[in-house]
Scaffold this motif. Sequence first.
Motif, PDB file in Angstrom:
ATOM      1  N   MET A   1      57.719 -54.792 -37.950  1.00 48.29           N
ATOM      2  CA  MET A   1      57.862 -53.488 -38.611  1.00 48.29           C
ATOM      3  C   MET A   1      58.429 -53.626 -40.017  1.00 48.29           C
ATOM      4  N   ASN A   2      59.529 -54.374 -40.172  1.00 50.99           N
ATOM      5  CA  ASN A   2      60.150 -54.398 -41.506  1.00 50.99           C
ATOM      6  C   ASN A   2      61.072 -55.586 -41.790  1.00 50.99           C
ATOM      7  N   ASN A   3      61.073 -56.597 -40.986  1.00 50.41           N
ATOM      8  CA  ASN A   3      61.920 -57.775 -41.226  1.00 50.41           C
ATOM      9  C   ASN A   3      63.412 -57.471 -41.272  1.00 50.41           C
ATOM     10  N   GLY A   4      63.814 -56.309 -40.802  1.00 47.85           N
ATOM     11  CA  GLY A   4      65.258 -56.027 -40.730  1.00 47.85           C
ATOM     12  C   GLY A   4      65.746 -54.984 -41.714  1.00 47.85           C
ATOM     13  N   GLN A   5      66.961 -54.502 -41.474  1.00 47.34           N
ATOM     14  CA  GLN A   5      67.552 -53.432 -42.302  1.00 47.34           C
ATOM     15  C   GLN A   5      68.332 -54.039 -43.476  1.00 47.34           C
ATOM     16  N   PRO A   6      68.625 -53.205 -44.507  1.00 44.81           N
ATOM     17  CA  PRO A   6      69.388 -53.717 -45.659  1.00 44.81           C
ATOM     18  C   PRO A   6      70.750 -54.280 -45.223  1.00 44.81           C
ATOM     19  N   TRP A   7      71.102 -55.411 -45.795  1.00 49.13           N
ATOM     20  CA  TRP A   7      72.311 -56.126 -45.369  1.00 49.13           C
ATOM     21  C   TRP A   7      73.589 -55.396 -45.756  1.00 49.13           C
ATOM     22  N   LEU A   8      73.625 -54.844 -46.978  1.00 55.05           N
ATOM     23  CA  LEU A   8      74.891 -54.333 -47.515  1.00 55.05           C
ATOM     24  C   LEU A   8      75.487 -53.201 -46.666  1.00 55.05           C
ATOM     25  N   GLU A   9      74.669 -52.222 -46.319  1.00 55.93           N
ATOM     26  CA  GLU A   9      75.167 -51.099 -45.511  1.00 55.93           C
ATOM     27  C   GLU A   9      75.620 -51.588 -44.138  1.00 55.93           C
ATOM     28  N   GLN A  10      74.863 -52.528 -43.586  1.00 56.04           N
ATOM     29  CA  GLN A  10      75.247 -53.057 -42.276  1.00 56.04           C
ATOM     30  C   GLN A  10      76.613 -53.736 -42.356  1.00 56.04           C
ATOM     31  N   ALA A  11      76.790 -54.512 -43.430  1.00 52.86           N
ATOM     32  CA  ALA A  11      78.036 -55.272 -43.576  1.00 52.86           C
ATOM     33  C   ALA A  11      79.212 -54.314 -43.766  1.00 52.86           C
ATOM     34  N   ALA A  12      79.043 -53.317 -44.628  1.00 56.28           N
ATOM     35  CA  ALA A  12      80.135 -52.358 -44.869  1.00 56.28           C
ATOM     36  C   ALA A  12      80.455 -51.598 -43.588  1.00 56.28           C
ATOM     37  N   LEU A  13      79.413 -51.227 -42.855  1.00 57.16           N
ATOM     38  CA  LEU A  13      79.629 -50.465 -41.619  1.00 57.16           C
ATOM     39  C   LEU A  13      80.353 -51.321 -40.566  1.00 57.16           C
ATOM     40  N   ALA A  14      79.987 -52.599 -40.500  1.00 53.81           N
ATOM     41  CA  ALA A  14      80.656 -53.494 -39.541  1.00 53.81           C
ATOM     42  C   ALA A  14      82.156 -53.536 -39.851  1.00 53.81           C
ATOM     43  N   ASP A  15      82.514 -53.658 -41.139  1.00 54.61           N
ATOM     44  CA  ASP A  15      83.934 -53.689 -41.519  1.00 54.61           C
ATOM     45  C   ASP A  15      84.592 -52.350 -41.225  1.00 54.61           C
ATOM     46  N   PHE A  16      83.870 -51.288 -41.503  1.00 55.35           N
ATOM     47  CA  PHE A  16      84.397 -49.930 -41.276  1.00 55.35           C
ATOM     48  C   PHE A  16      84.790 -49.766 -39.805  1.00 55.35           C
ATOM     49  N   MET A  17      83.962 -50.315 -38.925  1.00 55.06           N
ATOM     50  CA  MET A  17      84.234 -50.198 -37.492  1.00 55.06           C
ATOM     51  C   MET A  17      85.336 -51.168 -37.062  1.00 55.06           C
ATOM     52  N   LYS A  18      85.213 -52.422 -37.506  1.00 58.06           N
ATOM     53  CA  LYS A  18      86.162 -53.470 -37.084  1.00 58.06           C
ATOM     54  C   LYS A  18      87.576 -53.168 -37.561  1.00 58.06           C
ATOM     55  N   ASP A  19      87.707 -52.623 -38.772  1.00 59.51           N
ATOM     56  CA  ASP A  19      89.028 -52.404 -39.344  1.00 59.51           C
ATOM     57  C   ASP A  19      89.655 -51.081 -38.893  1.00 59.51           C
ATOM     58  N   GLY A  20      89.028 -50.409 -37.964  1.00 60.36           N
ATOM     59  CA  GLY A  20      89.631 -49.211 -37.372  1.00 60.36           C
ATOM     60  C   GLY A  20      89.390 -47.915 -38.139  1.00 60.36           C
ATOM     61  N   PHE A  21      88.638 -47.975 -39.256  1.00 65.38           N
ATOM     62  CA  PHE A  21      88.399 -46.746 -40.031  1.00 65.38           C
ATOM     63  C   PHE A  21      87.508 -45.772 -39.258  1.00 65.38           C
ATOM     64  N   TYR A  22      86.590 -46.337 -38.494  1.00 62.24           N
ATOM     65  CA  TYR A  22      85.618 -45.487 -37.794  1.00 62.24           C
ATOM     66  C   TYR A  22      86.323 -44.583 -36.779  1.00 62.24           C
ATOM     67  N   GLU A  23      87.232 -45.193 -36.011  1.00 66.12           N
ATOM     68  CA  GLU A  23      87.976 -44.413 -35.000  1.00 66.12           C
ATOM     69  C   GLU A  23      88.707 -43.250 -35.665  1.00 66.12           C
ATOM     70  N   SER A  24      89.428 -43.549 -36.762  1.00 64.59           N
ATOM     71  CA  SER A  24      90.214 -42.470 -37.360  1.00 64.59           C
ATOM     72  C   SER A  24      89.295 -41.445 -38.027  1.00 64.59           C
ATOM     73  N   HIS A  25      88.178 -41.914 -38.562  1.00 64.45           N
ATOM     74  CA  HIS A  25      87.210 -40.988 -39.157  1.00 64.45           C
ATOM     75  C   HIS A  25      86.673 -40.030 -38.075  1.00 64.45           C
ATOM     76  N   LEU A  26      86.334 -40.608 -36.930  1.00 69.84           N
ATOM     77  CA  LEU A  26      85.799 -39.774 -35.840  1.00 69.84           C
ATOM     78  C   LEU A  26      86.830 -38.744 -35.388  1.00 69.84           C
ATOM     79  N   ARG A  27      88.087 -39.197 -35.262  1.00 66.05           N
ATOM     80  CA  ARG A  27      89.139 -38.260 -34.828  1.00 66.05           C
ATOM     81  C   ARG A  27      89.235 -37.101 -35.811  1.00 66.05           C
ATOM     82  N   ARG A  28      89.183 -37.448 -37.097  1.00 66.31           N
ATOM     83  CA  ARG A  28      89.347 -36.429 -38.142  1.00 66.31           C
ATOM     84  C   ARG A  28      88.179 -35.426 -38.102  1.00 66.31           C
ATOM     85  N   ILE A  29      86.960 -35.930 -38.060  1.00 67.48           N
ATOM     86  CA  ILE A  29      85.854 -34.960 -38.114  1.00 67.48           C
ATOM     87  C   ILE A  29      85.687 -34.207 -36.792  1.00 67.48           C
TER      88      ILE A  29
END
Length: 533
Positions: A361-389
């Motif tokens: 289909m496309n040889n994979g998704q863009p690396w940069l967004e994936q990498a930033a999102l992985a850090d966002f989740m690993k570093d605990g930002f995602y949990e607090s973001h979810l709680r807030r929204i």
Amino acid sequence: MTLLMKLSRRDDVGLQHQVFEQIRSMILDGTVKCGAKLPATRLLSETLGVSRNTISLAYARLADEGYIEMRESVGTFVSSQIPDLALLPANASDVSSHSLDGHFTILGGASIAAEVRSQTLINPHRRPLCADFWVGRPAAKSFPLKTWSKLIHRRLLSAGGALTEYKDPAGLLDLRKAIIEHLRAWRGITAHEDQIIIVGGCQDGLNLVCRMMMVRDGSAIVETPCYQGAAYLFESFGARLHPIPVDAKGLVTSMLPDVANSIAYVTPSHQYPLGVTLALDRRIELLAWAARTHSYILEDDYDSDFRFSGPPITALKGLDRAGRVIYLGTFSKCIGAGIRVGYVVIPRGLEDSARHFKTLMNNGQPWLEQAALADFMKDGFYESHLRRIRRLYLNRRNALLDSLKRHFGSNEVLGAEAGMHLVWRIPKHLPSAHEIETIALSVGVGVYTVSSGGAADLCPAAENDRLLVLGFSSLSEQEIELGISRLAQALAKINPLAITRSSAHLPKGEIRPRSKGEASQKQKRALDRRMLA
Ligand SMILES: Cc1ncc(COP(=O)(O)O)c(C=O)c1O
């Protein structure tokens, strides 16, 4: 020969480019014929008042692209084989013949589906509204911009070859691992990293599954009403839709056909658009049906991060012991649709096949967004973001329920325990959903019927026209109150009994005195100014 050309000294288009373009156009429209000799560079430069070098470079480019030929000591000539002209069919009968059903055949009889139904992604009215209850839009201001930019910047600095090399088409391992952790904690799903394929949102995941499952020319079981994006996609693959109704307990599983190797698309956590949650006995029945008929269930868990009361409900995939559920998750609703990241959890045994299709289909998704999102989740930002929204959306949902109650005396709703929209059952004395949608629009308010809110109502039942779909997540509490009060006033003009006394006794065009959390007149005027008409 003389070339009639006019150059302009605008700095946005260079002279050399203008010479190139004008000669090319004259060749293509036949003003300058094939084989004709062009003026010498010196002569043309004097005529046009530009340097000879400008003309030489333009000629060189025309020659490179095959429009002219430079013959040493003879001159410059228009080519006998013009590339663009060579691409046109010799006569009109060579053009593929279109048929009325939207298909046309090309060489070899391959068929291209020229017409598919397009889903409505944004408010279809295409005009600014003072309050638009369109569905599924995250609050724009909630995007974690500062953290996101920091993470993107950090990853860019250490990117190395990550931006220039091909990566695993299934997606960045860091991100797949972070997703597995999230699914285990919040959705009761246990998966191995090989089972996760990162895609460009749920819609992309659906495409991947459709290719894998060969929906083509088969049939696809869908809820009715259901998400347009899924229904129309199945159709585009040539599948016939087999609609199954939804009641207060979700999909009516007793109506599932006993047909082997089927595929059923469902939204069990928060049915789209009706908002109901699939009851446990129906979940069990659905899973048993899939195991018995060797069918697959496509679980679209688009907005399950927002459950307002009680613990999160285990996803259907979390109960799947027979490996019959393909799970689709997305970050469109909890972070933003603009980042276009989602994932598919593939049942054991199908991982390799999914990875192969994804590569095709496309040889994979863009690396940069994936990498930033992985850090966002690993570093605990995602949990607090979810709680807030989650808190933010809960307040907005409550504001909507309050406004409906206050202005109409009724807030009988479906699907308010979760998600970003709810469905309001219109009180009997009010007009139908279609009529209300039109009336609301006339006062700058967007409310949606079951079929106009991005859903396909495949077997429209009369009672669906007593339901309005109201998204609340992207509106402030003030905008929600403004929208509902405007709607109430507009309906009161038609039938003064339509609304509660507190709303009815307002002088024309005026808004009730403010209570806590409601908009001031100044705020309302500012919002009003945003309307066009
Ligand atoms: C039920 C449902 N599934 C999927 C999507 C699309 O999600 P994505 O942006 O991840 O493609 C939507 C969007 O509104 C939706 O309502």
